[in-house]
Design a protein around this motif. Structure first.
Motif, PDB file in Angstrom:
ATOM      1  N   PHE A  54       6.806  -1.159 -10.860  1.00  0.00           N
ATOM      2  CA  PHE A  54       7.614  -2.169 -10.398  1.00  0.00           C
ATOM      3  C   PHE A  54       9.032  -1.925 -10.576  1.00  0.00           C
ATOM      4  CE2 PHE A  54       9.713  -6.291 -11.028  1.00  0.00           C
ATOM      5  CZ  PHE A  54       9.334  -7.145  -9.832  1.00  0.00           C
ATOM      6  N   SER A  55       9.634  -1.477 -11.696  1.00  0.00           N
ATOM      7  CA  SER A  55      11.010  -1.173 -11.945  1.00  0.00           C
ATOM      8  C   SER A  55      11.520  -0.137 -11.006  1.00  0.00           C
ATOM      9  CB  SER A  55      11.210  -0.683 -13.304  1.00  0.00           C
ATOM     10  OG  SER A  55      10.813   0.410 -13.742  1.00  0.00           O
ATOM     11  N   SER A  56      10.599   0.839 -10.397  1.00  0.00           N
ATOM     12  CA  SER A  56      11.189   1.892  -9.599  1.00  0.00           C
ATOM     13  C   SER A  56      11.329   1.169  -8.074  1.00  0.00           C
ATOM     14  CB  SER A  56      10.378   3.032  -9.430  1.00  0.00           C
ATOM     15  OG  SER A  56       8.911   2.748  -9.140  1.00  0.00           O
ATOM     16  N   ILE A  57      10.387   0.341  -7.923  1.00  0.00           N
ATOM     17  CA  ILE A  57      10.376  -0.386  -6.323  1.00  0.00           C
ATOM     18  C   ILE A  57      11.510  -1.423  -6.064  1.00  0.00           C
ATOM     19  CG2 ILE A  57       8.997  -1.407  -4.747  1.00  0.00           C
ATOM     20  CD1 ILE A  57       6.759   0.289  -6.118  1.00  0.00           C
ATOM     21  N   PHE A  58      11.559  -2.378  -6.923  1.00  0.00           N
ATOM     22  CA  PHE A  58      12.056  -3.748  -6.723  1.00  0.00           C
ATOM     23  C   PHE A  58      13.841  -3.589  -6.655  1.00  0.00           C
ATOM     24  CE2 PHE A  58      13.650  -7.751  -8.241  1.00  0.00           C
ATOM     25  CZ  PHE A  58      13.245  -8.726  -6.970  1.00  0.00           C
ATOM     26  N   PRO A  59      14.107  -3.072  -7.525  1.00  0.00           N
ATOM     27  CA  PRO A  59      15.759  -2.637  -7.640  1.00  0.00           C
ATOM     28  C   PRO A  59      16.067  -2.021  -6.280  1.00  0.00           C
ATOM     29  CG  PRO A  59      15.007  -2.386  -9.792  1.00  0.00           C
ATOM     30  CD  PRO A  59      13.850  -2.460  -9.138  1.00  0.00           C
TER      31      PRO A  59
ATOM     32  N   ALA B 137       1.063   7.708  -7.140  1.00  0.00           N
ATOM     33  CA  ALA B 137       0.715   9.018  -6.859  1.00  0.00           C
ATOM     34  C   ALA B 137       1.713   9.911  -7.652  1.00  0.00           C
ATOM     35  CB  ALA B 137       0.332   9.413  -5.523  1.00  0.00           C
ATOM     36  N   LEU B 138       2.920   9.413  -7.358  1.00  0.00           N
ATOM     37  CA  LEU B 138       4.046  10.647  -8.152  1.00  0.00           C
ATOM     38  C   LEU B 138       4.301  10.214  -9.518  1.00  0.00           C
ATOM     39  CD1 LEU B 138       6.701  10.018  -5.129  1.00  0.00           C
ATOM     40  CD2 LEU B 138       5.441  12.152  -5.675  1.00  0.00           C
ATOM     41  N   PHE B 139       4.404   9.149 -10.021  1.00  0.00           N
ATOM     42  CA  PHE B 139       4.337   8.764 -11.491  1.00  0.00           C
ATOM     43  C   PHE B 139       3.409   8.975 -12.169  1.00  0.00           C
ATOM     44  CE2 PHE B 139       7.974   5.960  -9.972  1.00  0.00           C
ATOM     45  CZ  PHE B 139       8.922   6.726 -10.748  1.00  0.00           C
ATOM     46  N   GLY B 140       2.086   8.951 -11.414  1.00  0.00           N
ATOM     47  CA  GLY B 140       0.576   9.370 -12.261  1.00  0.00           C
ATOM     48  C   GLY B 140       0.815  10.953 -12.302  1.00  0.00           C
ATOM     49  N   ALA B 141       1.122  11.488 -11.319  1.00  0.00           N
ATOM     50  CA  ALA B 141       1.170  13.103 -11.455  1.00  0.00           C
ATOM     51  C   ALA B 141       2.161  13.364 -12.547  1.00  0.00           C
ATOM     52  CB  ALA B 141       1.497  13.599 -10.018  1.00  0.00           C
TER      53      ALA B 141
ATOM     54  N   ALA C 169      13.001  10.477  -7.763  1.00  0.00           N
ATOM     55  CA  ALA C 169      13.941  10.908  -6.437  1.00  0.00           C
ATOM     56  C   ALA C 169      12.917  10.367  -5.280  1.00  0.00           C
ATOM     57  CB  ALA C 169      14.483  12.213  -6.463  1.00  0.00           C
ATOM     58  N   VAL C 170      11.778  11.014  -5.443  1.00  0.00           N
ATOM     59  CA  VAL C 170      10.848  10.708  -3.993  1.00  0.00           C
ATOM     60  C   VAL C 170      10.743   9.336  -3.710  1.00  0.00           C
ATOM     61  CG1 VAL C 170       8.837  11.263  -3.126  1.00  0.00           C
ATOM     62  CG2 VAL C 170       9.905  13.123  -4.371  1.00  0.00           C
ATOM     63  N   VAL C 171      10.462   8.757  -4.980  1.00  0.00           N
ATOM     64  CA  VAL C 171      10.172   7.135  -4.629  1.00  0.00           C
ATOM     65  C   VAL C 171      11.391   6.371  -4.486  1.00  0.00           C
ATOM     66  CG1 VAL C 171       9.413   5.097  -6.024  1.00  0.00           C
ATOM     67  CG2 VAL C 171       8.208   6.955  -6.691  1.00  0.00           C
ATOM     68  N   GLN C 172      12.315   6.649  -4.901  1.00  0.00           N
ATOM     69  CA  GLN C 172      13.884   6.006  -4.362  1.00  0.00           C
ATOM     70  C   GLN C 172      14.186   6.361  -3.066  1.00  0.00           C
ATOM     71  OE1 GLN C 172      16.938   6.891  -7.441  1.00  0.00           O
ATOM     72  NE2 GLN C 172      18.169   5.341  -6.742  1.00  0.00           N
ATOM     73  N   ALA C 173      13.701   7.427  -2.569  1.00  0.00           N
ATOM     74  CA  ALA C 173      14.013   7.777  -1.334  1.00  0.00           C
ATOM     75  C   ALA C 173      12.753   7.243  -0.048  1.00  0.00           C
ATOM     76  CB  ALA C 173      13.663   9.411  -0.980  1.00  0.00           C
ATOM     77  N   ALA C 174      11.737   6.691  -0.879  1.00  0.00           N
ATOM     78  CA  ALA C 174      10.514   6.349  -0.231  1.00  0.00           C
ATOM     79  C   ALA C 174      10.747   4.682   0.195  1.00  0.00           C
ATOM     80  CB  ALA C 174       9.275   6.516  -0.744  1.00  0.00           C
TER      81      ALA C 174
ATOM     82  N   LYS D  62       0.846  -1.275   0.020  1.00  0.00           N
ATOM     83  CA  LYS D  62      -0.043   0.039   0.076  1.00  0.00           C
ATOM     84  C   LYS D  62       0.689   1.290  -0.097  1.00  0.00           C
ATOM     85  CE  LYS D  62      -4.141  -1.922   2.001  1.00  0.00           C
ATOM     86  NZ  LYS D  62      -5.035  -1.932   3.249  1.00  0.00           N
ATOM     87  N   PRO D  63       1.983   1.593   1.028  1.00  0.00           N
ATOM     88  CA  PRO D  63       2.644   2.662   0.802  1.00  0.00           C
ATOM     89  C   PRO D  63       3.409   2.700  -0.143  1.00  0.00           C
ATOM     90  CG  PRO D  63       3.104   1.216   2.676  1.00  0.00           C
ATOM     91  CD  PRO D  63       2.255   0.751   2.133  1.00  0.00           C
ATOM     92  N   LEU D  64       4.068   1.433  -0.432  1.00  0.00           N
ATOM     93  CA  LEU D  64       5.130   1.514  -1.709  1.00  0.00           C
ATOM     94  C   LEU D  64       4.261   1.671  -3.039  1.00  0.00           C
ATOM     95  CD1 LEU D  64       7.287  -1.755  -0.862  1.00  0.00           C
ATOM     96  CD2 LEU D  64       7.937   0.708  -0.916  1.00  0.00           C
ATOM     97  N   VAL D  65       3.354   1.070  -3.364  1.00  0.00           N
ATOM     98  CA  VAL D  65       2.614   1.523  -4.571  1.00  0.00           C
ATOM     99  C   VAL D  65       1.883   2.523  -4.766  1.00  0.00           C
ATOM    100  CG1 VAL D  65       0.848   0.368  -6.233  1.00  0.00           C
ATOM    101  CG2 VAL D  65       2.445  -1.145  -5.173  1.00  0.00           C
ATOM    102  N   GLY D  66       1.327   3.000  -3.434  1.00  0.00           N
ATOM    103  CA  GLY D  66       0.626   4.067  -3.544  1.00  0.00           C
ATOM    104  C   GLY D  66       1.432   5.371  -3.665  1.00  0.00           C
ATOM    105  N   ILE D  67       2.606   5.565  -3.049  1.00  0.00           N
ATOM    106  CA  ILE D  67       3.277   6.830  -3.182  1.00  0.00           C
ATOM    107  C   ILE D  67       3.783   6.791  -4.708  1.00  0.00           C
ATOM    108  CG2 ILE D  67       5.578   5.868  -2.431  1.00  0.00           C
ATOM    109  CD1 ILE D  67       5.662   8.447  -0.897  1.00  0.00           C
TER     110      ILE D  67
END
Length: 326
Positions: free
Chosen positions: A279-284, A22-26, A83-88, A14-19
Motif C-alpha cells: 500500500f505505501s509504495s502504491i498510494f503516495p 511480485a517485485l517486493f515478494g522477490a 524503483a520498478v514499482v515507482q515507475a509502474a 490487478k496490475p498495481l498489486v500484482g507487480i
C-alpha cells in the motif's frame, strides 16, 4: 486527489498489486534466503558465542560478514524493486486517466524501460534534500573530533550548538526542496525525461502551488503510514505470542529455541513489511501522479488533450459507432 487514488487502486488493482507483490515478494525472498544463511552461520557458532568468556574476534568476523552481505543484498533488492514499482504506478495512471485497460506485461515492459532513469531521479532528489543535512553533520563531527583531540570544551560547546541550530534551520530548506522536486518521478515516466530535466520540470510545475502540493503530499504519506502501521500491528502481536505463551520460565532457553523464536519473529516482520509495503509504495505515487495531471490541467490546458485522447480510445474498446439511419 485521494478519491482519485483510491478509485485507481480499485479499478486497476490487478496490475498495481500484482507487480508490487511480485517485485517486493522477490526482494523479500532474496532477503529470506540471506537471512537463512546468516542464521545457519550463527547456529553453527552458537556454542562458541554463548560459552563462558568473551568470544574471540575470529569467531565474530564470519557473523559480521554474513549480516553485512545480507544488508547489502537486501538494500539492493529493495531499491531495485521500489524503483520498478515507482515507475509502474505512473504507467498505470497514464492509462487510468484515459480510461484504458492495461495488463501486467505492458506495465512491466514500460516500467522497466524507465527504471534506471527512475533510480537516478530518486537518488538526485535524495541528494538535493540530504546535502544540507550532510554539511551540518560534517560540521558536528568535526566539532566532536576537535573537542576530543584538543580537550577545548569551552570552544567546542558553542560550535556544537551552532551546528545544531544550523540543522534545525536547514529543515525548512530540505522540505522546500522535497516539495519542489516531488513530481520528478512521475515526470520521468509521463514525459520520458532524464533525471536532471525531470527535476527542472517538477520545479516549473510546482511554482505557484507549493503549499497545495505540500499539503496533499503530507496527507498521502500520512495516510499511507497509518494504514501500514495498522497492517503491521496484527503480525507484531503474533510475533510476540510465542514468547508470552512460554510457561517454562524457570529454565534457561537453549540456543536453538532462541534462534527459532527470533527466526519466527523476523519472518512475521518480513511478511507484515511486505503487506504494508504494497500500500505505501502504491498510494503516495498515485496521489503525486494525480497532482501532476491536475497541475498540467490548470497551467497548460491539458484537459482538452486528455479528452481527445480518451475519445480516440472509445472505438478501440467498444467498436465503431453505429451507422446513422438512412
Amino acid at each position: 486527489m485521494l478519491t482519485g487514488a483510491f478509485a485507481t487502486i480499485g479499478g486497476y488493482w490487478k496490475p498495481l498489486v500484482g507487480i508490487a507483490l511480485a517485485l517486493f515478494g522477490a526482494a523479500t525472498a532474496v532477503l529470506g534466503v540471506g537471512l537463512a544463511i546468516a542464521f545457519s552461520t550463527v547456529a553453527a557458532n552458537w556454542d562458541d558465542l554463548t560459552g563462558p568468556g568473551e568470544p574471540d574476534t575470529a569467531q565474530l568476523v564470519p557473523l559480521g560478514i554474513a549480516f553485512g552481505v545480507l544488508m547489502v543484498i537486501g538494500t539492493i533488492a529493495y531499491l531495485l524493486a521500489s524503483a520498478v514499482v515507482q515507475a509502474a504506478v505512473p504507467v498505470v495512471l497514464q492509462e487510468a486517466v484515459l480510461g484504458r485497460p492495461i495488463g501486467f506485461g505492458a506495465v512491466w515492459s514500460r516500467a522497466w524501460s524507465r527504471v534506471w532513469a527512475m533510480i537516478g531521479t530518486v537518488l538526485l532528489l535524495g541528494l538535493a534534500v540530504a546535502v544540507p543535512f550532510l554539511a551540518v553533520m560534517a560540521t558536528m563531527v568535526a566539532t566532536a573530533i576537535y573537542a576530543i583531540t584538543l580537550g577545548d570544551s569551552d570552544t567546542a560547546g558553542p560550535l556544537f550548538l551552532l551546528a545544531l541550530f544550523g540543522w534545525l534551520a536547514l529543515t525548512p530548506v530540505a522540505v522546500w526542496l522535497w516539495v519542489k522536486f516531488s513530481l520528478a518521478p512521475t515526470i520521468v515516466v509521463f514525459e520520458g525525461q532524464r533525471p536532471v530535466a525531470a527535476l527542472r520540470r517538477s520545479a516549473q510545475l510546482v511554482r505557484g502551488s507549493w503549499w497545495r502540493v505540500l499539503g496533499i503530499g503530507l496527507l498521502a504519506f500520512g495516510l499511507a503510514s497509518v494504514v501500514g502501521y495498522m497492517i503491521q500491528m496484527p503480525f507484531q502481536a503474533l510475533g510476540m505470542m510465542p514468547g508470552s505463551m512460554d510457561t517454562d520460565l524457570a529454565g534457561e532457553p537453549s540456543g536453538g529455541e532462541i534462534l527459532a523464536l527470533l527466526g519466527g519473529f523476523m519472518v512475521l516482520a518480513m511478511i507484515s513489511g511486505l503487506v504494508s509495503q504494497l500500500f505505501s509504495s502504491i498510494f503516495p505515487p498515485l496521489v503525486t501522479g494525480l497532482l501532476y495531471v491536475d497541475l498540467r490541467m490548470r497551467n497548460e490546458n491539458l484537459a482538452p488533450v486528455l479528452a481527445e485522447a480518451a475519445a480516440q480510445t472509445l472505438p478501440e474498446q467498444y467498436g465503431p459507432p453505429p451507422a446513422a439511419p438512412v
